[in-house]
Design a protein around this motif. Structure first.
Motif, mmCIF file in Angstrom:
data_model
loop_
_atom_site.group_PDB
_atom_site.id
_atom_site.type_symbol
_atom_site.label_atom_id
_atom_site.label_comp_id
_atom_site.label_asym_id
_atom_site.label_seq_id
_atom_site.Cartn_x
_atom_site.Cartn_y
_atom_site.Cartn_z
ATOM 1 N N ALA A 261 -5.350 -6.952 0.850
ATOM 2 C CA ALA A 261 -5.136 -7.687 1.728
ATOM 3 C C ALA A 261 -3.429 -8.028 1.232
ATOM 4 O O ALA A 261 -2.660 -8.125 2.460
ATOM 5 C CB ALA A 261 -5.640 -9.300 1.526
ATOM 6 N N LYS A 262 -3.132 -7.977 0.014
ATOM 7 C CA LYS A 262 -1.817 -8.185 -0.367
ATOM 8 C C LYS A 262 -0.962 -7.001 0.128
ATOM 9 O O LYS A 262 0.062 -6.821 0.595
ATOM 10 C CB LYS A 262 -1.578 -8.466 -1.845
ATOM 11 C CG LYS A 262 -0.147 -8.549 -2.312
ATOM 12 C CD LYS A 262 -0.156 -8.543 -3.874
ATOM 13 C CE LYS A 262 1.134 -8.470 -4.425
ATOM 14 N NZ LYS A 262 2.060 -9.844 -4.283
ATOM 15 N N SER A 263 -1.546 -5.807 0.012
ATOM 16 C CA SER A 263 -0.798 -4.519 0.477
ATOM 17 C C SER A 263 -0.641 -4.483 1.903
ATOM 18 O O SER A 263 0.260 -3.733 2.412
ATOM 19 C CB SER A 263 -1.592 -3.299 0.041
ATOM 20 O OG SER A 263 -2.790 -2.966 0.860
ATOM 21 N N LEU A 264 -1.604 -5.031 2.519
ATOM 22 C CA LEU A 264 -1.198 -5.343 4.163
ATOM 23 C C LEU A 264 -0.384 -6.117 4.650
ATOM 24 O O LEU A 264 0.154 -6.224 5.741
ATOM 25 C CB LEU A 264 -2.743 -5.838 4.851
ATOM 26 C CG LEU A 264 -3.870 -4.944 4.624
ATOM 27 C CD1 LEU A 264 -4.909 -5.445 5.351
ATOM 28 C CD2 LEU A 264 -3.613 -3.556 5.151
ATOM 29 N N GLY A 265 0.370 -6.885 3.646
ATOM 30 C CA GLY A 265 1.547 -7.605 3.979
ATOM 31 C C GLY A 265 1.365 -9.150 3.571
ATOM 32 O O GLY A 265 2.118 -9.956 3.851
#
Length: 430
Positions: A261-265
Motif C-alpha cells: 500500500a505504501k509503494s502504491l503511494g
C-alpha cells in the motif's frame, strides 16, 4: 498484470494462474512484476471513494483485463459484505484499526473471502479443487467460512492440536460438508511443512487440483491492501504524513500488504513489525542472521510462527523500491509483557486480546508526540475468551457468531505430522 516467482524469476504468470497455483516452481512465492503508483491527485480521488469502489479501483490494477470492472466490483461487493474497518481512539495519539467485524471476527475475512470469490468466478464447474491450508488460529475459520458449501471445492485445514483457542477452533471445525479439519500433533510450522510437501508432490497436486489459501496466496495478500487505504481515509488529513502503523506479525502477510500500500503511494511514515517470543525477524534485522528457532507456544498463538513465509516478499519489496530495511522497526514482546499490556489497555478503557496488545506495546515505545499511531486489532477479544477473562478477571459476552457454535459437534480428525498419512487422506473421496 504479470507476477513472477521469487525463486525462479523466469516463471511468470497472470493473476488467475497465480491464485490457482498458490506457489510457483521450487515453492516460490508470486510477486507483481509491475507496482502501480498513484500520484497525489489520484490518491485524493481514491480517498473520496467508498470502500467497495476504492477496493475495486485498487485491485483492478493488479488483475488488469482478466475480469471486467463490473464483474470485479460485483465479486468484491460479495466478498466485503460485512462491517468495514473502523478506527477506535485509545489514547491521545494512538488508535486501534479494528479489522475483526467480519463473519469470523478476524482480519483474515477480507483476504479469504476475496480469494473465494475470485476462484469461484473463474473455476470450471466440472473440475475438482482442493484448498489445503495451515492455520495458527484465524486463517482456518476465515477460509472455511469463505468456501463453505461451494460446489466442487474441498477445503482441508491443518492446525496444531491444542495450540489454537477453543473458540477459534469451533469456528472452523464445526462446519462439516466440504470443510475438513485435521488437528496435527505438532506446531504450526509442522502444519505449514506438510502443506509444502503436498505442493511438492506433482502427481498429487494435479490429481486433486491442489491450491492453498494461506497468506502465501497472492489474492489474499492483495485484498488486505484495501483496508490500509480505508484507514487512511478515516484519519484526519492533518495527520496524513505522520501515520505510524504497528502490526502484530506471524506469517508477515499483513505487513507485506501494508508495505505494498505504501509503494502504491499511501504516505505512511513508518511500519512496525511486532512479534511475540518467536522473534526470527527482530533478531535478523538486528544482526543480519536468519536463524529460526523452534516454535514457542504463547498466548498470542496466531503469531506462533518461527519461519514466516511472507518474509521473502518483504525483502523483495524493499529491494525493488530501494528502501532501507534498517528503517523497518521490529521488536518481540514476551507473554508477561503482553499480559501487562492487556491490563494497561483495559484500565484506559480498551479491551484487547493478546495480538493487538503486542502491537500496541511496541507502538507506544516508538511513537513520537506528533505521530498518529495506529495498531491493528486483528481478532475480536472473545476469540481468546479464556485468556482475556483470566487476565482481566472479567466475563466477556460472546458475539452471536461464536455463541451459536459453542455446542456444535467438532468434526476434526487427529494426525501425526506424517506426509504419507496426509496424502492418503487427501486422495480419499476426491
Amino acid at each position: 498484470m504479470k507476477l513472477y516467482n521469487l525463486k525462479d524469476n523466469n516463471e511468470e504468470v497472470n493473476f488467475l494462474s497465480a491464485i490457482k497455483y498458490g506457489l510457483g516452481k521450487k515453492q516460490g512465492l508470486f510477486f507483481p512484476k509491475y507496482l502501480p503508483k498513484f500520484n497525489t491527485k489520484a490518491l485524493e480521488n481514491l480517498i473520496k471513494m467508498n470502500f467497495i469502489d476504492r477496493s475495486t479501483h485498487i485491485l483492478s490494477h493488479f488483475i488488469s483485463d482478466e475480469i471486467s470492472l463490473k464483474d470485479l466490483k460485483k465479486q468484491i461487493k460479495i466478498a466485503f459484505s460485512f462491517t468495514k474497518p473502523i478506527i477506535v481512539p485509545v489514547t491521545k495519539n494512538i488508535s486501534c484499526l479494528e479489522l475483526f467485524h467480519g463473519p469470523t471476527l478476524a482480519f483474515k475475512d477480507f483476504g479469504a473471502r476475496f480469494m473465494a470469490q475470485m476462484l469461484s468466478y473463474w473455476k470450471n464447474k466440472n473440475s475438482i479443487m482442493t484448498i489445503l491450508t495451515a492455520t495458527s488460529g484465524d486463517t482456518g475459520a476465515a477460509v472455511a467460512h469463505a468456501f463453505y458449501r461451494m460446489n466442487n471445492i474441498r477445503v482441508v485445514i491443518l492446525y496444531p492440536k491444542g495450540r489454537v483457542s477453543k473458540l477459534q477452533e469451533i469456528l472452523f471445525c464445526t462446519l462439516g460438508k466440504n470443510i475438513h479439519t485435521i488437528a496435527i500433533d505438532g506446531s504450526f510450522d509442522d502444519c505449514q511443512y506438510l502443506v509444502k510437501q503436498s505442493f511438492n508432490d506433482k502427481k498429487l497436486k494435479k490429481k486433486i487440483g491442489l491450491n492453498s489459501a494461506n497468506s502465501i496466496n497472492i489474492s489474499r495478500l492483495l485484498a488486505q491492501i484495501c483496508y490500509y487505504f480505508e484507514a487512511f481515509s478515516l484519519i484526519p488529513s492533518k495527520y496524513h504524513n505522520d501515520i505510524v502503523i504497528s502490526i502484530p506479525c506471524g506469517n508477515f502477510g499483513n505487513l507485506t500488504a501494508g508495505l505494498i500500500a505504501k509503494s502504491l503511494g499511501l504516505p505512511i511514515k513508518s511500519f512496525i513489525a511486532a512479534t511475540n517470543s518467536n522473534d526470527t525477524v527482530p533478531r535478523f534485522l538486528k544482526n543480519g542472521k536468519w536463524k529460526p528457532k523452534s516454535t514457542i507456544s504463547t498466548i498470542s498463538n496466531a503469531m506462533d510462527i518461527s519461519q514466516p513465509n511472507n518474509w521473502p516478499r518483504v525483502e523483495e519489496l524493499f529491494k525493488r523500491k530501494k528502501w532501507d530495511l534498517n528503517d523497518l522497526k521490529s521488536e518481540s514482546v514476551s507473554d508477561t509483557e503482553t499480559i501487562q499490556t492487556i491490563r494497561e489497555l483495559y484500565k484506559i478503557g480498551y479491551t484487547s486480546e493478546p495480538h493487538a496488545a503486542i502491537a500496541y506495546k511496541v507502538l507506544k515505545k516508538h511513537i513520537q508526540k506528533t505521530d498518529f499511531g495506529l495498531f491493528l486489532g486483528t481478532a475480536h477479544p472473545s476469540k481468546f475468551q479464556n485468556t482475556v477473562e483470566k487476565i482481566l478477571s472479567i466475563k466477556l459476552k460472546l458475539p452471536n457468531s461464536l455463541q451459536s457454535r459453542v455446542d456444535l459437534k467438532n468434526f476434526s480428525h487427529n494426525m501425526k505430522p506424517d506426509f504419507l498419512k496426509l496424502k492418503k487422506f487427501l486422495l480419499k473421496n476426491i
